[in-house]
Design a protein around this motif. Structure first.
Motif, mmCIF file in Angstrom:
data_model
loop_
_atom_site.group_PDB
_atom_site.id
_atom_site.type_symbol
_atom_site.label_atom_id
_atom_site.label_comp_id
_atom_site.label_asym_id
_atom_site.label_seq_id
_atom_site.Cartn_x
_atom_site.Cartn_y
_atom_site.Cartn_z
ATOM 1 N N ARG A 5 9.607 0.479 -0.769
ATOM 2 C CA ARG A 5 8.444 -0.257 -1.271
ATOM 3 C C ARG A 5 7.271 -0.120 -0.304
ATOM 4 N NH1 ARG A 5 6.355 -5.522 -0.859
ATOM 5 N NH2 ARG A 5 8.094 -6.230 0.434
ATOM 6 N N GLN A 6 7.538 -0.273 0.986
ATOM 7 C CA GLN A 6 6.469 -0.158 1.976
ATOM 8 C C GLN A 6 5.911 1.262 2.019
ATOM 9 O OE1 GLN A 6 5.089 -2.844 3.704
ATOM 10 N NE2 GLN A 6 3.533 -1.252 3.989
ATOM 11 N N ALA A 7 6.768 2.257 1.837
ATOM 12 C CA ALA A 7 6.305 3.644 1.832
ATOM 13 C C ALA A 7 5.372 3.902 0.657
ATOM 14 C CB ALA A 7 7.494 4.600 1.780
ATOM 15 N N CYS A 8 5.652 3.280 -0.471
ATOM 16 C CA CYS A 8 4.769 3.428 -1.637
ATOM 17 C C CYS A 8 3.416 2.770 -1.376
ATOM 18 C CB CYS A 8 5.434 2.844 -2.875
ATOM 19 S SG CYS A 8 6.827 3.819 -3.506
ATOM 20 N N ILE A 9 3.431 1.608 -0.743
ATOM 21 C CA ILE A 9 2.174 0.934 -0.388
ATOM 22 C C ILE A 9 1.383 1.815 0.578
ATOM 23 C CG2 ILE A 9 1.167 -1.065 0.773
ATOM 24 C CD1 ILE A 9 3.649 -2.661 -0.238
ATOM 25 N N ASN A 10 2.074 2.346 1.595
ATOM 26 C CA ASN A 10 1.402 3.209 2.570
ATOM 27 C C ASN A 10 0.872 4.475 1.903
ATOM 28 O OD1 ASN A 10 2.130 1.346 4.520
ATOM 29 N ND2 ASN A 10 3.867 2.536 5.289
ATOM 30 N N GLY A 11 1.635 4.990 0.922
ATOM 31 C CA GLY A 11 1.214 6.196 0.224
ATOM 32 C C GLY A 11 -0.071 6.000 -0.565
ATOM 33 N N LEU A 12 -0.220 4.831 -1.144
ATOM 34 C CA LEU A 12 -1.484 4.512 -1.803
ATOM 35 C C LEU A 12 -2.626 4.494 -0.800
ATOM 36 C CD1 LEU A 12 -0.682 1.608 -4.305
ATOM 37 C CD2 LEU A 12 -1.847 3.745 -4.883
ATOM 38 N N THR B 137 -1.851 9.610 -0.531
ATOM 39 C CA THR B 137 -0.753 10.413 -1.078
ATOM 40 C C THR B 137 -0.510 10.056 -2.537
ATOM 41 O OG1 THR B 137 0.292 10.526 1.102
ATOM 42 C CG2 THR B 137 1.684 11.006 -0.811
ATOM 43 N N ILE B 138 -0.463 8.769 -2.837
ATOM 44 C CA ILE B 138 -0.339 8.290 -4.215
ATOM 45 C C ILE B 138 -1.744 8.046 -4.738
ATOM 46 C CG2 ILE B 138 0.584 6.482 -5.704
ATOM 47 C CD1 ILE B 138 2.828 6.094 -3.659
ATOM 48 N N ASP B 139 -2.026 8.583 -5.916
ATOM 49 C CA ASP B 139 -3.393 8.625 -6.424
ATOM 50 C C ASP B 139 -3.766 7.445 -7.309
ATOM 51 O OD1 ASP B 139 -4.230 11.618 -5.715
ATOM 52 O OD2 ASP B 139 -2.149 11.626 -6.406
ATOM 53 N N ILE B 140 -2.818 6.969 -8.109
ATOM 54 C CA ILE B 140 -3.146 5.947 -9.098
ATOM 55 C C ILE B 140 -1.999 4.954 -9.247
ATOM 56 C CG2 ILE B 140 -4.672 7.486 -10.418
ATOM 57 C CD1 ILE B 140 -2.408 7.757 -12.503
ATOM 58 N N ILE B 141 -2.331 3.814 -9.835
ATOM 59 C CA ILE B 141 -1.339 2.825 -10.242
ATOM 60 C C ILE B 141 -1.246 2.857 -11.765
ATOM 61 C CG2 ILE B 141 -0.771 0.364 -10.325
ATOM 62 C CD1 ILE B 141 -2.331 0.069 -7.675
ATOM 63 N N ALA B 142 -0.042 3.022 -12.279
ATOM 64 C CA ALA B 142 0.198 3.047 -13.728
ATOM 65 C C ALA B 142 1.333 2.093 -14.044
ATOM 66 C CB ALA B 142 0.549 4.462 -14.198
ATOM 67 N N THR B 143 1.248 1.386 -15.165
ATOM 68 C CA THR B 143 2.186 0.279 -15.390
ATOM 69 C C THR B 143 3.569 0.710 -15.845
ATOM 70 O OG1 THR B 143 1.590 -0.058 -17.715
ATOM 71 C CG2 THR B 143 0.281 -1.247 -16.047
ATOM 72 N N ASP B 144 3.684 1.850 -16.540
ATOM 73 C CA ASP B 144 4.925 2.192 -17.242
ATOM 74 C C ASP B 144 5.332 1.043 -18.174
ATOM 75 O OD1 ASP B 144 7.184 3.515 -18.108
ATOM 76 O OD2 ASP B 144 8.286 3.339 -16.213
ATOM 77 N N HIS B 145 4.350 0.466 -18.846
ATOM 78 C CA HIS B 145 4.562 -0.637 -19.803
ATOM 79 C C HIS B 145 5.652 -0.240 -20.787
ATOM 80 C CE1 HIS B 145 3.416 -3.939 -22.528
ATOM 81 N NE2 HIS B 145 3.426 -3.048 -23.507
ATOM 82 N N ALA B 146 6.784 -0.953 -20.741
ATOM 83 C CA ALA B 146 7.965 -0.571 -21.524
ATOM 84 C C ALA B 146 8.548 -1.794 -22.226
ATOM 85 C CB ALA B 146 9.012 0.080 -20.615
#
Length: 423
Positions: A284-291, A295-304
């Motif tokens: 989880r922290q790596a994803c936050i750091n990637g934003l 490194t990570i470009d966007i936030i998308a919901t994957d609304h399912a």
């Protein structure tokens, strides 16, 4: 027809300042601290934040085939409720839109939506993973984005062929990275929670091995490879390294993978079941750091969305996925912007601006004079509780119900027309 948004606030160099917006015939014609005008309609925003309309490149609308879970109308209304003016709908439908005729019919269906809907076409026929679609014919029919999301494409030769053809057309391949041979029937992250709850674990290597393979193929073909819902620290590291090597790769993360991890799963709670699963704290922290490092470009919901009944059968027998359209902005604003971990500008970039740029969305609005008036307005000052009975989605499957948050949507405009307005 003119509309004046009165007494709002907008961003100016990291500071919220007074902002009013005048819209005529669906276009922004004036933006300044105060506008004196006798307009046909005036909406007093009472100090709320005026943002570009949000853009979500990863939603599931379920129509046709699964309208007990969601419809184009309910899914788009839910997105408008969350401040989204543009969404991109995945192709895991029945039938899927894998021919030009089916694709055009799906685009026609999408016209009933409350907001703008971009439509994905699948990479393989029937999303079966065996034979690629006719990309050129689908592209001529209007398809600009391709994904088998919901299923990872297992055959490397199929991915290679698809990437070659998509590179020729200049369209992105958006991929659900999962090696099923390394998944072992897992329903939860392979870690402490799986052991504690005695549930089959899904190893993180099932994601990272697939991303590594696809990055190698993307480097050879030159295709724009977009990684859906990254969830592991190794995935983030792979994408970071690939970008440094010049690979044309972008990626997204979901709100739930930066808000939650497996330590939040305290019992067999299927509202916490999604694919990829909630990973470890370090992931989880790596994803936050990637934003934060790009490194990570966007936030998308994957609304399912799923039905209430479907989600009552624990991790083993409930479907993957949660709803996200109506809660994403408020949750992220509350957990990251209010504590000053992120700036409000960063959040808007990840939820709107970067999406428009990366996916070349000319119909999606910007907050500038001359742009179409795709606008979201959020109340940043008043706390509210997430209430699934207020959802406009058919799905109530969210682990965030009851959370106290800030950033309630006040208004969503699409081409200057009201798509959602808080009562």
């Amino acid at each position: 027809m003119s509309l004046l948004l009165k007494n709002g606030r907008g961003l100016n160099h990291h500071t919220l300042v007074p902002l009013e917006v005048l819209i005529t015939d669906g276009t922004i014609v004036k933006m300044q601290a105060s506008i004196d005008s006798d307009e046909e309609e005036v909406i007093d925003l009472q100090g709320a934040f005026i943002s570009p309309g949000l853009i979500d490149m990863h939603v599931h609308l379920r129509e046709p085939g699964y309208t007990n879970k969601e419809t184009i109308v309910t899914g788009s209304q839910a997105a408008a409720h969350g401040g989204y003016s543009t969404i991109a709908a995945m192709a895991n439908l029945s039938p899927t839109c894998d021919t030009p005729d089916r694709f055009q019919k799906q685009v026609e269906r999408n016209q009933q939506g409350a907001i703008k809907i971009e439509q994905y076409a699948p990479v393989t026929q029937g999303r079966a993973g065996h034979e690629v679609v006719d990309f050129k014919a689908l592209n001529q029919a209007g398809a600009r984005f391709f994904s088998d999301d919901g299923s990872g494409i297992q055959d490397a030769a199929v991915v290679y062929e698809g990437m070659q053809k998509m590179a020729e057309l200049g369209v992105p391949m958006c991929d659900h990275a999962q090696d099923m041979q390394l998944s072992f029937g897992g329903v939860i992250n392979d870690g402490n929670a799986s052991q504690r709850l005695n549930l089959p674990g899904l190893p993180d290597v099932s994601e990272t091995a697939q991303i590594a393979r696809n990055l190698a193929l993307a480097q050879v073909t030159g295709v724009h490879y977009h990684v859906c819902h990254v969830s592991t620290k190794e995935s983030v590291d792979l994408v970071r390294h690939a970008k440094q090597q010049g690979v044309n790769v972008t990626c997204e993360v979901t709100p739930h993978h930066i808000l939650l991890d497996e330590t939040d799963i305290t019992f067999d709670n299927s509202q916490m079941k999604m694919n990829p699963p909630l990973r470890e704290v370090d992931d989880r922290q790596a994803c936050i750091n990637g934003l934060m490092d790009g490194t990570i470009d966007i936030i998308a919901t994957d609304h399912a969305p799923h039905t209430d009944e479907e989600k009552q059968h624990g991790f083993l027998n409930s479907p993957n996925g949660i709803v996200g359209s109506e809660t994403a902005f408020a949750l992220l604003y509350t957990q990251f912007v209010k504590p000053k971990i992120w700036t409000l500008e960063q959040l808007v970039e990840w939820m709107s601006t970067n999406n428009k740029l990366i996916f070349d969305l000319p119909n999606a609005g910007e907050l500038k004079i001359g742009s179409v008036a795709d606008i979201a307005v959020f109340d940043l000052e008043h706390e509210f509780a997430i209430d699934d009975q207020q959802f406009l989605s058919k799905g109530h499957n969210s682990p965030f119900v009851g959370d106290k948050v800030y950033g309630e949507t006040v208004l969503t405009l699409v081409d200057g027309e009201v798509a959602y307005r808080r009562a």
